[in-house]
Design a protein around this motif. Structure first.
Motif, PDB file in Angstrom:
ATOM      1  N   PHE A 184       0.803  -1.217   0.000  1.00  0.00           N
ATOM      2  CA  PHE A 184       0.000   0.000   0.000  1.00  0.00           C
ATOM      3  C   PHE A 184       0.840   1.273   0.000  1.00  0.00           C
ATOM      4  CE2 PHE A 184      -2.591  -3.327   2.096  1.00  0.00           C
ATOM      5  CZ  PHE A 184      -3.539  -3.456   1.097  1.00  0.00           C
ATOM      6  N   LYS A 185       2.132   1.104  -0.317  1.00  0.00           N
ATOM      7  CA  LYS A 185       3.042   2.248  -0.487  1.00  0.00           C
ATOM      8  C   LYS A 185       2.985   3.195   0.718  1.00  0.00           C
ATOM      9  CE  LYS A 185       2.827   2.172  -5.561  1.00  0.00           C
ATOM     10  NZ  LYS A 185       2.060   0.916  -5.676  1.00  0.00           N
ATOM     11  N   LYS A 225      -8.136  -0.746   3.348  1.00  0.00           N
ATOM     12  CA  LYS A 225      -7.042  -0.536   2.411  1.00  0.00           C
ATOM     13  C   LYS A 225      -7.150  -1.421   1.174  1.00  0.00           C
ATOM     14  CE  LYS A 225      -3.812   1.685   3.319  1.00  0.00           C
ATOM     15  NZ  LYS A 225      -3.502   3.121   3.085  1.00  0.00           N
ATOM     16  N   ARG A 248      -1.527  -7.357  -5.981  1.00  0.00           N
ATOM     17  CA  ARG A 248      -2.571  -6.600  -5.276  1.00  0.00           C
ATOM     18  C   ARG A 248      -3.847  -6.551  -6.106  1.00  0.00           C
ATOM     19  NH1 ARG A 248      -1.381  -0.481  -3.664  1.00  0.00           N
ATOM     20  NH2 ARG A 248      -1.966  -0.149  -5.844  1.00  0.00           N
TER      21      ARG A 248
END
Length: 250
Positions: A184-185, A225, A248
């Protein structure tokens, strides 16, 4: 707390009913936290098999089926898949998961009768309890300002296949917090609150340890998320960092 107790009471009733009548019983669609709660009850019912399915492979929201260990007949989950498309693509809006869910809930139904909603380009597929299929076909005609067509999907080949984005990166070790931050950076420290706050699940099981080490193929879900598949280690750098690959869901 009372809500959880009521939920667990209902699950026990379904398990007992299955055992006493030698039949298959089904829960509503359950979120990850509810699935984890059901899993914690398995030891209380050694004579009952508990299986989960959400209409397609790796669904997040799933039904639980309860059946005796020696069941002698075949059965199917009471799940249908419905497809939503705009009547006129030219005049349709760009709709999100939230838009589709809002349109469904505005019909006055409970969230528990709906499974996953998969959105791809100008269409969406959603899974529902089959007893609700006719209701949705008759009553859902618009999402936001877009007039839509809704149809039942009967051909398994037409079922939605979630799209995956490949993410490659390195981390000091293959820990849960490191993988989540990569997916999720975000910084690893910012992900700790999600793990310790009970918002992270691995294959539907609640995990609250930052140092938990997922295995290749595990599906990791973070409430609020998204979710991803840990696709394994690819290499180790000269500095000893682990090269990893993540898929993802988008």
């Amino acid at each position: 707390m009372e809500k959880d107790e009521f939920f667990l009471k209902r699950i026990r009733e379904l398990a007992n009913l299955s055992y006493q009548r030698d039949i298959v019983t089904f829960s509503d669609f359950l979120n990850l936290n509810e699935q984890n709660m059901v899993s914690s009850l398995k030891r209380q019912f050694p004579q009952i098999v508990m299986e989960t399915f959400g209409g397609y492979e790796n669904a997040e929201r799933q039904m639980v089926a309860f059946h005796p260990d020696a069941l002698a007949f075949t059965w199917e989950y009471p799940i249908d898949c419905l497809k939503i498309e705009p009547k006129a693509i030219k005049f349709s809006e760009s709709l999100t998961h939230r838009d589709y869910l809002g349109a469904l809930l505005n019909l006055g139904i409970e969230r528990s009768v709906i499974g996953d909603i998969v959105v791809q380009e100008k269409a969406a597929w959603f899974f529902c309890q089959n007893k609700m299929t006719d209701f949705f076909l008759d009553n859902l005609c618009r999402v936001r300002h877009t007039n839509i067509l809704i149809t039942k999907v009967d051909d398994p080949d037409e079922l939605p296949r979630p799209k995956l984005e490949a993410i490659n990166g390195t981390c000091a070790s293959v820990r849960l917090d490191s993988l989540i931050s990569l997916a999720f950076k975000a910084s690893r420290s910012s992900m700790v609150s999600y793990i310790e706050g009970g918002q992270v699940f691995v294959n539907g099981k609640l995990i609250t340890s930052n140092g938990y080490e997922p295995k290749e193929g595990d599906i990791i879900s973070v409430r609020g998320k998204g979710r991803f598949i840990f696709d394994g280690m690819s290499h180790q750098t000269k500095k000893g960092r682990c090269g990893v690959r993540i898929l993802r869901y988008i």
